[in-house]
Enzyme design. Sequence first.
Site, mmCIF file in Angstrom:
data_model
loop_
_atom_site.group_PDB
_atom_site.id
_atom_site.type_symbol
_atom_site.label_atom_id
_atom_site.label_comp_id
_atom_site.label_asym_id
_atom_site.label_seq_id
_atom_site.Cartn_x
_atom_site.Cartn_y
_atom_site.Cartn_z
ATOM 1 N N ASP A 132 25.478 37.126 57.624
ATOM 2 C CA ASP A 132 27.244 37.067 57.722
ATOM 3 C C ASP A 132 27.404 35.991 56.875
ATOM 4 O O ASP A 132 28.484 36.200 56.251
ATOM 5 C CB ASP A 132 27.157 37.365 59.114
ATOM 6 C CG ASP A 132 26.650 38.350 59.250
ATOM 7 O OD1 ASP A 132 27.485 39.246 59.043
ATOM 8 O OD2 ASP A 132 27.375 38.128 60.911
ATOM 9 N N HIS A 135 19.975 38.478 60.244
ATOM 10 C CA HIS A 135 21.849 38.847 59.951
ATOM 11 C C HIS A 135 22.260 37.931 59.460
ATOM 12 O O HIS A 135 24.108 37.874 58.826
ATOM 13 C CB HIS A 135 21.392 40.030 60.515
ATOM 14 C CG HIS A 135 22.816 40.926 60.765
ATOM 15 N ND1 HIS A 135 23.334 41.633 59.891
ATOM 16 C CD2 HIS A 135 23.943 40.618 61.082
ATOM 17 C CE1 HIS A 135 24.293 42.183 59.636
ATOM 18 N NE2 HIS A 135 25.239 41.629 60.945
ATOM 19 N N HIS A 155 29.698 41.577 55.778
ATOM 20 C CA HIS A 155 28.115 42.475 54.924
ATOM 21 C C HIS A 155 28.422 43.030 53.617
ATOM 22 O O HIS A 155 27.792 42.968 53.136
ATOM 23 C CB HIS A 155 28.262 43.678 56.082
ATOM 24 C CG HIS A 155 27.844 43.624 56.971
ATOM 25 N ND1 HIS A 155 27.519 44.666 58.338
ATOM 26 C CD2 HIS A 155 28.194 42.250 57.463
ATOM 27 C CE1 HIS A 155 27.435 43.959 59.039
ATOM 28 N NE2 HIS A 155 27.802 42.793 58.829
ATOM 29 N N HIS A 190 31.158 33.097 62.869
ATOM 30 C CA HIS A 190 32.468 33.427 61.625
ATOM 31 C C HIS A 190 33.129 32.568 61.385
ATOM 32 O O HIS A 190 34.131 32.007 60.736
ATOM 33 C CB HIS A 190 32.753 34.998 61.816
ATOM 34 C CG HIS A 190 31.878 36.219 61.382
ATOM 35 N ND1 HIS A 190 31.300 36.010 60.173
ATOM 36 C CD2 HIS A 190 31.559 37.355 62.490
ATOM 37 C CE1 HIS A 190 30.916 37.277 60.657
ATOM 38 N NE2 HIS A 190 30.656 37.963 61.792
#
Length: 294
Positions: free
Chosen positions: A236, A232, A75, A259
């Site tokens: 990311d 969001h 973030h 991720h």
Amino acid sequence: MLQRTIAEPTEVVGIGLHKGDSVRLRIEPLDADSGIIFYRSELGRSIPLSPEAVIDTRMATVIGTPEGYISTIEHFLSALYAHGIDNLRVVLEGNEMPIMDGSAVSFCLLIQEAGIRSLERPKPFLKIKRPVEVRDGDKFARLEPSDRIEFDFTIDFPHPAIGRQRLYFDFTLANYMEEIARARTFGFARDIQYLQSQNLALGASLQNAIGLDEHKVLNPEGLRYPDEFVRHKILDAMGDMMVTGHNLLGRYTAFAGSHDLNHKLTLKLLADAQNYEIVALEQIRSPHYERCFA
């Protein structure tokens, strides 16, 4: 366009998502060509930012070593990406970034409070020259050449409050602040209960995440955007691309990205020099990029 750092040091205190401990974060300016350097003050250990520094991507992006790491950096890095910050020292007392409200907006305000200073060296951009893709079944993340900075993300969750969401985002700082920065991380109550039984997510609450039960959003205030979940995910992705240390010139596309896929994508990108080139803005000859960070 010149390289950027912040004008003055500044700091903030928040709660770590996983340990629930109070975390002090201080950001300090660095000279040109220094890069982004994280520093664990209680260990006296520096961790320069790079894809090779990533050691875990299961629940967040984590850099360092098992003896000295920093978790949940995505973030914060997303805010750096949006503001075009190239050089910065990030000082932490603890092993994770503060979660703040679960979005990037608090980090954006921290950067803006510190001010942005241009340095007397051209800003390097990582220009995508040919498509690079990583897959995991039907999930994928891809980078490809483009004359814009673009993010195109699709998610598909079998949950009545989420479902299938897709967002195309044409990056500028102004668009980021309006459309992406305030989008919060999210989690399911059943998962949070298990994680907390394993001494993880101890700092998670409805003040720093969107919570969901089997049927609905649990936050009394509801969502900040109707499609906050996919927004969001773009937040990311921008943070995970910033692990390269550069703003990217190209198009990022993902379906059910993570991720882990983002990390594998940056490694694959940088593994072959024919995939990219480092260029100064003057070589791009496009007024669009100047406007991106205005």
